[in-house]
Design a protein around this motif. Structure first.
Motif, PDB file in Angstrom:
ATOM      1  N   ALA A 119       4.177   4.435  -7.003  1.00  0.00           N
ATOM      2  CA  ALA A 119       5.235   3.526  -7.330  1.00  0.00           C
ATOM      3  C   ALA A 119       5.722   3.482  -8.516  1.00  0.00           C
ATOM      4  CB  ALA A 119       4.891   2.162  -6.980  1.00  0.00           C
ATOM      5  N   THR A 123       9.795   5.407 -10.470  1.00  0.00           N
ATOM      6  CA  THR A 123      10.525   4.227 -10.936  1.00  0.00           C
ATOM      7  C   THR A 123      10.922   4.438 -12.190  1.00  0.00           C
ATOM      8  OG1 THR A 123       9.647   2.862  -9.048  1.00  0.00           O
ATOM      9  CG2 THR A 123      11.245   1.770 -10.668  1.00  0.00           C
ATOM     10  N   LYS A 195       9.194  -0.941   0.783  1.00  0.00           N
ATOM     11  CA  LYS A 195       9.570  -2.110   0.229  1.00  0.00           C
ATOM     12  C   LYS A 195       8.630  -3.122  -0.132  1.00  0.00           C
ATOM     13  CE  LYS A 195      14.234  -2.582   1.593  1.00  0.00           C
ATOM     14  NZ  LYS A 195      14.780  -2.827   0.333  1.00  0.00           N
ATOM     15  N   TYR A 197       5.969  -2.684  -1.538  1.00  0.00           N
ATOM     16  CA  TYR A 197       5.281  -2.075  -2.923  1.00  0.00           C
ATOM     17  C   TYR A 197       6.534  -2.494  -3.887  1.00  0.00           C
ATOM     18  CZ  TYR A 197       1.574   0.100  -0.391  1.00  0.00           C
ATOM     19  OH  TYR A 197       0.604   0.414   0.853  1.00  0.00           O
ATOM     20  N   ASP A 198       7.529  -3.311  -3.727  1.00  0.00           N
ATOM     21  CA  ASP A 198       8.495  -3.589  -4.715  1.00  0.00           C
ATOM     22  C   ASP A 198       7.936  -4.481  -5.820  1.00  0.00           C
ATOM     23  OD1 ASP A 198      10.509  -2.093  -3.414  1.00  0.00           O
ATOM     24  OD2 ASP A 198      11.717  -3.843  -2.658  1.00  0.00           O
ATOM     25  N   LYS A 203      10.948  -5.444  -8.382  1.00  0.00           N
ATOM     26  CA  LYS A 203      12.119  -5.544  -7.599  1.00  0.00           C
ATOM     27  C   LYS A 203      11.911  -6.838  -6.894  1.00  0.00           C
ATOM     28  CE  LYS A 203      13.631  -0.747  -7.025  1.00  0.00           C
ATOM     29  NZ  LYS A 203      14.002   0.278  -6.046  1.00  0.00           N
TER      30      LYS A 203
END
Length: 203
Positions: A119, A123, A195, A197-198, A203
């Protein structure tokens, strides 16, 4: 303490070797990575396996830090310095990394699989931290092994050969670091993170 640190180090090294091999499989795709991980989890996620591993890690961190502060002013030569400073980084990394994994599993209730590790690497701008953070950890691991190998074997007759072997271990570490980062970032093109792991990337 040095003997305990060395013996536990062999145990942890065995796990790290499997863990890094798992990361190397990421170049073959997420499915291959996950399939191998699921098989290995039957061992290191068992109650006995996890208890032994976590206990070894805790004792290793404590003994490693004690050895660092006891030896840091008395080291001489490249490999002695490499041993204690890579050991310090590995101790700090293990504290943060193991803490993050346990937090992810038991507090965030996430599967700490490929996407948990990837992740931050995929990012921006978090990858500006996580790429050198993970890269330095892998290099420190191989650097620590290379230093121990050299210092254990330096009294042997074929000293030049031992030096070459230690350099080969360091070179292997560089190659493994590049390949692991290549795989976890889909060839440096980025991986789409689910999502779930947002929460890891704000996020």
């Amino acid at each position: 303490m040095k003997q305990v640190h060395y013996i536990l180090g062999l145990t942890i090294t065995s796990f790290i070797a499997v863990h890094l091999f798992n990361h190397l499989l990421s170049v073959l795709g997420v499915d291959t990575y996950m399939a191998f991980m699921d098989k290995m989890r039957l061992i290191y996620r068992s109650k006995a396996g996890e208890t032994v591993l976590l206990t070894a890690v805790v004792i290793q961190i404590i003994s490693g830090l004690r050895l660092f502060f006891a030896k840091r002013k008395r080291v001489d030569g490249f490999y002695e310095k490499l041993q204690i400073w890579t050991g310090l980084y590995l101790a700090i990394f293990l504290i943060v990394h193991v803490g993050a994994v346990l937090t992810g599993r038991y507090i965030l209730e996430l599967d700490t699989n490929f996407y948990f590790g990837a992740a931050g690497l995929n990012t921006f701008p978090l990858n500006l931290f996580f790429i050198p953070y993970y890269g330095a950890a892998i290099l420190s691991f191989f650097g620590h092994v290379a230093a121990i190998h050299y210092l254990k074997m330096k009294r042997e007759v074929f000293r030049l050969s031992v030096t070459q072997q230690s350099r080969f271990i360091l070179l292997t570490g560089i190659i493994v670091t590049i390949v692991v980062l290549y795989g976890l970032t889909n060839g440096f093109q980025g991986v789409e993170i689910p999502k779930a792991y947002d929460v890891l990337i704000g996020k």
